[in-house]
Structure formats: C-alpha cells, structure tokens
Design an enzyme around this catalytic site. Sequence first.
Site, PDB file in Angstrom:
ATOM      1  N   ARG A 227       0.817  -1.219   0.000  1.00 22.17           N
ATOM      2  CA  ARG A 227       0.000   0.000   0.000  1.00 22.17           C
ATOM      3  C   ARG A 227       0.849   1.267   0.000  1.00 22.17           C
ATOM      4  NH1 ARG A 227      -3.319  -1.158   5.353  1.00 22.17           N
ATOM      5  NH2 ARG A 227      -1.135  -1.106   5.991  1.00 22.17           N
TER       6      ARG A 227
ATOM      7  N   LEU B 179      32.725 -33.390  12.077  1.00 19.61           N
ATOM      8  CA  LEU B 179      32.473 -32.850  10.739  1.00 19.61           C
ATOM      9  C   LEU B 179      31.987 -31.417  10.901  1.00 19.61           C
ATOM     10  CD1 LEU B 179      32.033 -32.936   7.680  1.00 19.61           C
ATOM     11  CD2 LEU B 179      29.843 -34.009   8.063  1.00 19.61           C
TER      12      LEU B 179
ATOM     13  N   HIS C 299       9.361 -24.145  14.286  1.00 18.44           N
ATOM     14  CA  HIS C 299      10.734 -24.484  13.867  1.00 18.44           C
ATOM     15  C   HIS C 299      11.290 -25.711  14.598  1.00 18.44           C
ATOM     16  CE1 HIS C 299      10.279 -20.662  12.059  1.00 18.44           C
ATOM     17  NE2 HIS C 299      10.828 -19.905  12.990  1.00 18.44           N
TER      18      HIS C 299
ATOM     19  N   ASP D 244       8.174 -22.688   6.637  1.00 19.76           N
ATOM     20  CA  ASP D 244       8.803 -22.691   7.950  1.00 19.76           C
ATOM     21  C   ASP D 244      10.277 -22.641   7.606  1.00 19.76           C
ATOM     22  OD1 ASP D 244      10.301 -23.578  10.195  1.00 19.76           O
ATOM     23  OD2 ASP D 244       8.421 -24.227  11.100  1.00 19.76           O
ATOM     24  N   HIS D 245      10.908 -21.488   7.817  1.00 24.53           N
ATOM     25  CA  HIS D 245      12.230 -21.318   7.215  1.00 24.53           C
ATOM     26  C   HIS D 245      13.279 -22.271   7.793  1.00 24.53           C
ATOM     27  CE1 HIS D 245      13.063 -18.536  10.599  1.00 24.53           C
ATOM     28  NE2 HIS D 245      14.338 -18.682  10.318  1.00 24.53           N
TER      29      HIS D 245
HETATM   30  N1  LIG Z   1      10.116  -9.993   9.678  1.00 27.09           N
HETATM   31  C1  LIG Z   1      10.594 -11.210   9.852  1.00 27.09           C
HETATM   32  O1  LIG Z   1      11.797 -11.413  10.059  1.00 27.09           O
HETATM   33  C2  LIG Z   1       9.697 -12.398   9.792  1.00 27.09           C
HETATM   34  C3  LIG Z   1       8.362 -12.260   9.455  1.00 27.09           C
HETATM   35  N2  LIG Z   1       7.569 -13.367   9.329  1.00 27.09           N
HETATM   36  C4  LIG Z   1       6.178 -13.247   8.924  1.00 27.09           C
HETATM   37  O2  LIG Z   1       6.126 -12.654   7.650  1.00 27.09           O
HETATM   38  C5  LIG Z   1       4.996 -11.815   7.529  1.00 27.09           C
HETATM   39  C6  LIG Z   1       5.432 -10.396   7.202  1.00 27.09           C
HETATM   40  O3  LIG Z   1       6.295  -9.952   8.227  1.00 27.09           O
HETATM   41  P1  LIG Z   1       6.900  -8.467   8.271  1.00 27.09           P
HETATM   42  O4  LIG Z   1       7.427  -8.082   6.954  1.00 27.09           O
HETATM   43  O5  LIG Z   1       7.790  -8.434   9.429  1.00 27.09           O
HETATM   44  O6  LIG Z   1       5.616  -7.623   8.576  1.00 27.09           O
HETATM   45  P2  LIG Z   1       5.374  -6.067   8.456  1.00 27.09           P
HETATM   46  O7  LIG Z   1       4.673  -5.633   9.674  1.00 27.09           O
HETATM   47  O8  LIG Z   1       6.609  -5.356   8.057  1.00 27.09           O
HETATM   48  O9  LIG Z   1       4.279  -6.028   7.287  1.00 27.09           O
HETATM   49  C7  LIG Z   1       4.585  -6.203   5.915  1.00 27.09           C
HETATM   50  C8  LIG Z   1       3.803  -5.161   5.140  1.00 27.09           C
HETATM   51  O10 LIG Z   1       2.422  -5.433   5.263  1.00 27.09           O
HETATM   52  C9  LIG Z   1       1.684  -4.221   5.320  1.00 27.09           C
HETATM   53  N3  LIG Z   1       0.932  -4.198   6.573  1.00 27.09           N
HETATM   54  C10 LIG Z   1       1.381  -4.146   7.821  1.00 27.09           C
HETATM   55  N4  LIG Z   1       0.384  -4.149   8.714  1.00 27.09           N
HETATM   56  C11 LIG Z   1      -0.737  -4.196   8.003  1.00 27.09           C
HETATM   57  C12 LIG Z   1      -2.117  -4.215   8.324  1.00 27.09           C
HETATM   58  N5  LIG Z   1      -2.526  -4.204   9.585  1.00 27.09           N
HETATM   59  N6  LIG Z   1      -3.013  -4.271   7.333  1.00 27.09           N
HETATM   60  C13 LIG Z   1      -2.608  -4.298   6.064  1.00 27.09           C
HETATM   61  N7  LIG Z   1      -1.316  -4.269   5.697  1.00 27.09           N
HETATM   62  C14 LIG Z   1      -0.405  -4.224   6.638  1.00 27.09           C
HETATM   63  C15 LIG Z   1       2.697  -3.110   5.302  1.00 27.09           C
HETATM   64  O11 LIG Z   1       2.788  -2.651   3.978  1.00 27.09           O
HETATM   65  P3  LIG Z   1       1.909  -1.481   3.406  1.00 27.09           P
HETATM   66  O12 LIG Z   1       1.322  -0.721   4.522  1.00 27.09           O
HETATM   67  O13 LIG Z   1       2.868  -0.698   2.584  1.00 27.09           O
HETATM   68  O14 LIG Z   1       0.917  -2.202   2.580  1.00 27.09           O
HETATM   69  C16 LIG Z   1       4.006  -3.765   5.652  1.00 27.09           C
HETATM   70  O15 LIG Z   1       5.095  -3.144   5.023  1.00 27.09           O
HETATM   71  C17 LIG Z   1       4.266 -11.913   8.860  1.00 27.09           C
HETATM   72  O16 LIG Z   1       3.304 -12.901   8.751  1.00 27.09           O
HETATM   73  C18 LIG Z   1       5.358 -12.329   9.813  1.00 27.09           C
HETATM   74  O17 LIG Z   1       4.848 -13.014  10.914  1.00 27.09           O
HETATM   75  C19 LIG Z   1       8.050 -14.629   9.518  1.00 27.09           C
HETATM   76  C20 LIG Z   1       9.355 -14.835   9.867  1.00 27.09           C
HETATM   77  C21 LIG Z   1      10.275 -13.744  10.070  1.00 27.09           C
HETATM   78  O1  LIG Z   2      10.569 -17.173  13.121  1.00 25.18           O
HETATM   79  C1  LIG Z   2      11.404 -16.692  13.876  1.00 25.18           C
HETATM   80  O2  LIG Z   2      12.672 -17.118  13.793  1.00 25.18           O
HETATM   81  C2  LIG Z   2      13.728 -16.299  14.266  1.00 25.18           C
HETATM   82  C3  LIG Z   2      14.950 -17.196  14.342  1.00 25.18           C
HETATM   83  O3  LIG Z   2      15.321 -17.559  13.045  1.00 25.18           O
HETATM   84  P1  LIG Z   2      16.864 -17.787  12.712  1.00 25.18           P
HETATM   85  O4  LIG Z   2      16.855 -18.251  11.313  1.00 25.18           O
HETATM   86  O5  LIG Z   2      17.538 -16.470  12.907  1.00 25.18           O
HETATM   87  O6  LIG Z   2      17.347 -18.795  13.681  1.00 25.18           O
HETATM   88  C4  LIG Z   2      13.410 -15.690  15.612  1.00 25.18           C
HETATM   89  O7  LIG Z   2      14.410 -14.756  15.967  1.00 25.18           O
HETATM   90  C5  LIG Z   2      12.084 -14.966  15.513  1.00 25.18           C
HETATM   91  O8  LIG Z   2      11.747 -14.473  16.808  1.00 25.18           O
HETATM   92  C6  LIG Z   2      11.006 -15.905  15.033  1.00 25.18           C
HETATM   93  O9  LIG Z   2       9.816 -15.170  14.780  1.00 25.18           O
END
Ligand SMILES: NC(=O)C1=CN([C@@H]2O[C@H](COP(=O)(O)OP(=O)(O)OC[C@H]3O[C@@H](n4cnc5c(N)ncnc54)[C@H](OP(=O)(O)O)[C@@H]3O)[C@@H](O)[C@H]2O)C=CC1
Ligand SMILES: O=C1O[C@H](COP(=O)(O)O)[C@@H](O)[C@H](O)[C@H]1O
Length: 499
Positions: A50, A397, A242, A179-180
Amino acid sequence: MSFDAFGSKATIVVFGASGDLAKKKTFPALFGLFREGHLSSDVKIIGYARSHLEEEDFKKRISANFKNGTTEQVSAFLSKTSYIAGPYDTDEGYHRLLASIEEYESEHKLTAPERLFYLALPPSVFTTVASQLKKLLYTEKGKVRIIVEKPFGHDLESSRKLQKDLAPLFTEEELYRIDHYLGKEMVKNLLVLRFGNEFFNGTWNKNHIKSIQISFKEAFGTEGRGGYFDSIGIVRDVMQNHLLQVLTLLTMDRPVSFDPEAVRDEKVKILKAFEPIDHDDLILGQYTKSEDGSKPSYLDDDTVPKNSKCVTYAALGLQIHNERWEGVPIVMRAGKALDESKVEVRIQFKPVAKGMFKEIQRNELVIRIQPNEAIYLKINSKVPGISTETSLTDLDLTYSTRYSKDFWIPEAYEALIRDCYLGNHSNFVRDDELDVSWKLFTPLLEFIESDKSPQPELYPYGSKGPKALRQYLQKHDYVFADEGTYQWPLTTPKVKGKI
Ligand SMILES: NC(=O)C1=CN([C@@H]2O[C@H](COP(=O)(O)OP(=O)(O)OC[C@H]3O[C@@H](n4cnc5c(N)ncnc54)[C@H](OP(=O)(O)O)[C@@H]3O)[C@@H](O)[C@H]2O)C=CC1
Ligand SMILES: O=C1O[C@H](COP(=O)(O)O)[C@@H](O)[C@H](O)[C@H]1O
C-alpha cells in the site's frame, strides 16, 4: 525426482513488499538465487504494497541487504524488479498488477503463464489478499503458486479457520507454507544423516538412545518487537513450528522415498504419536536486565504491559509413544536474551555395560544447525601415548573446515523459494501436519496464558537462562560430561588428572 518446475519466464509478486521480511529476507533471497544462476534472468519480479514508494526508493530499500553480488549483478537484478502501490482489499491495484503481468506475458508470448505470489504480510490480511488473488490474478491456463508465511494461526482453532478460508481458493498443491527452518542446510541433512548411515539408522531408537535435546538460544532479546512478541511468546514463536519440525525429522520413521508426500506422511504419523505435553514438567522464564545493567529487561520495552507474564524462555519435556521411542525423554528448550546464539540437537546414547570400564562417558551426537554447521560424535578413546586411560574425544564434521568455501550453501529463504519455483513441496508444511502440531501445542499455550500458569522464572539478559535448567536436563536423562574430560576442538595432554 522430477517436479512440475516453473520455466525461465515467470512472474514473482511479493505482497507486503514495503515490509521487514521482504526487505530482510525475500528480496535478498531472490537476489541470491539470481546471483547464483538459480533464477532466470527472464523472470519478472514485482513488489506490491500500500505504501507509496518511488521505484528508486523501493530498489534502494530492498538492495540494502543484498549480499556478495557485483554492482552489475545488483543492477541486472533490479532491472527485472518493479514496484506497484495499491490496496489489499479492493480491486483497483490488482487490475494494475494484472496489466503489468499480462504485458510481460504477452511480450514473451506465454500461453501457459506461471505466477508465484509471495505473501510477506501480517496474517490479518492473508485471506483478503488470497481472495483477491483468486478473483483477479489466478490463471487456469498455467500454474499458480502461493507462498504464505508463518504464523499459520494463533492456536488450533484459528489455524483451522485460516485453512478453511484458504482451502476453497487454492489447492494444497498450489500452497507453500514456509517454515524457514526447513530450508536450513543442516535441517535438510537430517534425513540423509539418519537414513544414509547404518550406524545411526540401526541405533536410532530406545534401545540405544538415552535422551534427546533440541536447544535454541538467541543472544538478543525482543528489543523493538516486544509489542508483537507479547501475544506470541517463545513457545509459539519458535517451538510449535521451527523446533517441532526439527524434532519431527529426527524422530519420524523412514519414508519410502524422498517424494514430498512420502516424507510428509511420515511426519504426520510421528506427530500423532506424541503424548500431550505435561504442564507440570516445564521451565518458563522471562529475562530481566543484564547483570551489568547495559541490556534492558523484557518489561523495559514500552510496548510491553508492565505486568506481562510473557514467556521468553521455555523448556519442555516430550514423549513419543511408539515402538521406536517409548520411554526416551525429549527436551525442547528455547530462549531469547541468552549468553549466545546457537541452535543444536544433542542425542545421548546409553552407557556401555560396566565391568571393563569403571568410569566411561556416554556417546553423544551433536548436530549444530547454526552458527557454523557441524556434526560431531563424542566417543571414548584411549588417551594417546603411554596412558591407558580413556578420554572423551570426537569424530568431527565441521563444515567450515571440511568443505571449501566454493560450496554455495543457500540461505534458508533462498533454498525454499527455489524449491517452490521447482514445485518441490518436501520442505513446506502440509495442512494436516500443521493441524497435528497445533493440537499438540494448543493445550500447553492455553495453560501458559491462563491465570493458572506459574510466574516465569527470571533470568538476566546474557545469562544461560533459568537456574533450574541443569537439574531439569538431568531429570530428563541428559548427563553432562565430567568437567575437563571433553575439550573441543584441541585436546592437550593434560586431559584428566595426572597421566
Ligand atoms: N520480519 C521477519 O523477520 C519475519 C516475518 N515473518 C512473517 O512474515 C509476515 C510479514 O512480516 P513483516 O514483513 O515483518 O511484517 P510487516 O509488519 O513489516 O508487514 C509487511 C507489510 O504489510 C503491510 N501491513 C502491515 N500491517 C498491516 C495491516 N494491519 N493491514 C494491512 N497491511 C499491513 C505493510 O505494507 P503497506 O502498509 O505498505 O501495505 C508492511 O510493510 C508476517 O506474517 C510475519 O509473521 C516470519 C518470519 C520472520
Ligand atoms: O521465526 C522466527 O525465527 C527467528 C529465528 O530464526 P533464525 O533463522 O535467525 O534462527 C526468531 O528470531 C524470531 O523471533 C522468530 O519469529
């Protein structure tokens, strides 16, 4: 094994492209694949969100985390990439997105388009975006794949609701739940290690294994993410997903092949054999300020309620009821703000019979998932030279010393996006697998989040975690090596007393 791979001309759309995950993981992973020649230079990549971002600003933002590429590689990648700003809940932006996709597809005369949609979005908008995708961007003529990010629900009920909402829109074939941890190199090695080596394969059961431990440690707290973390807690954050995935791969039976469904069938089977988690067999913790006062406590975060009982550390005992594992204690533990960052598995084998040896230590297999991947097996061996004593040493290893830097070990996200592109579901979470994992963890989460749960034990930021841990591990049949007997990696002559 052959999969239904995408060809060289496909469109990849990242939703939530302005967000944290897209910036830190998704786009850097796409770039990594491109740099290594695993993503065709003919693909089209579009970021959608957005936020109104100038295309140049968007490109600057995503490329800030690119690693190891030359300037030419970065420019070549960015030239394939564009950004479209639009809403998630109305049609307007999707029409512009479709026009851009179709322009590319007709330019390349693609009659069977291939479209990959990556939802780097908060779960609150998953279903909205998925519905719009189905309505406006789906193609019956080609292939569509959709990657969704955890969390897949908050508990069993919300997870089922999410699956129920997504199921009419996309088939299980089209859905890729990330699930990374399943993309991490050492996690991908677990099945080979177990089933490709008879000395592990033959001993991987209750007759030889005394205890199993999976440990996740992070040296940083929830700084800046406290508000988000408070409703999640460590169990939901890394254990239900994980660490459970790692445990599943460690304990499942041999699949008939590497076919994704064969592997996932076995995972579901073993998950169904887990005993409900015992609420009386837990350690729950929350971190306080570091001992020197330089690091904040969990509660210092302004976004966290001052009386929060949120668990930043947990250790729990698991049991599996099947022929292979009956009676073998399993400990899963995870914590934030600890003394180091490390994720590892420790398998302790039963002690050998007494008699010949008055004192002999257990074999222990350590699988270090990160950092610095390693597998080492602690074995008893005679101290070299004139000594007749035994000492604990290891068969080691360690990847960094055994494999040259010429091996490209993909980051987890690189590996998984590549798998999705190839149409390989092996390292993605299937719907029934998700359901069983929530079934196992939801009662525990309900207990932890209820008034009945104990106050978490406090531990200082930067420490080893709650004090009760050592005793807890001993209770679960994990025996610590005698102090001074195991030195890693270099053993000096003074191993144990006077030689
Ligand atoms: N960040 C991380 O390291 C990790 C994240 N995840 C998962 O990945 C997904 C994205 O995470 P992340 O990038 O951190 O999230 P963000 O909060 O950064 O959201 C991603 C984008 O979604 C849009 N957004 C945020 N909140 C809302 C809302 N309430 N309604 C509509 N749009 C919204 C925003 O873009 P805009 O407003 O421009 O549209 C934002 O830039 C989540 O499900 C998170 O749990 C999983 C593992 C690790
Ligand atoms: O999904 C998540 O994983 C990270 C840990 O991932 P890693 O690859 O750095 O080991 C964790 O820090 C985060 O809280 C959790 O949402």
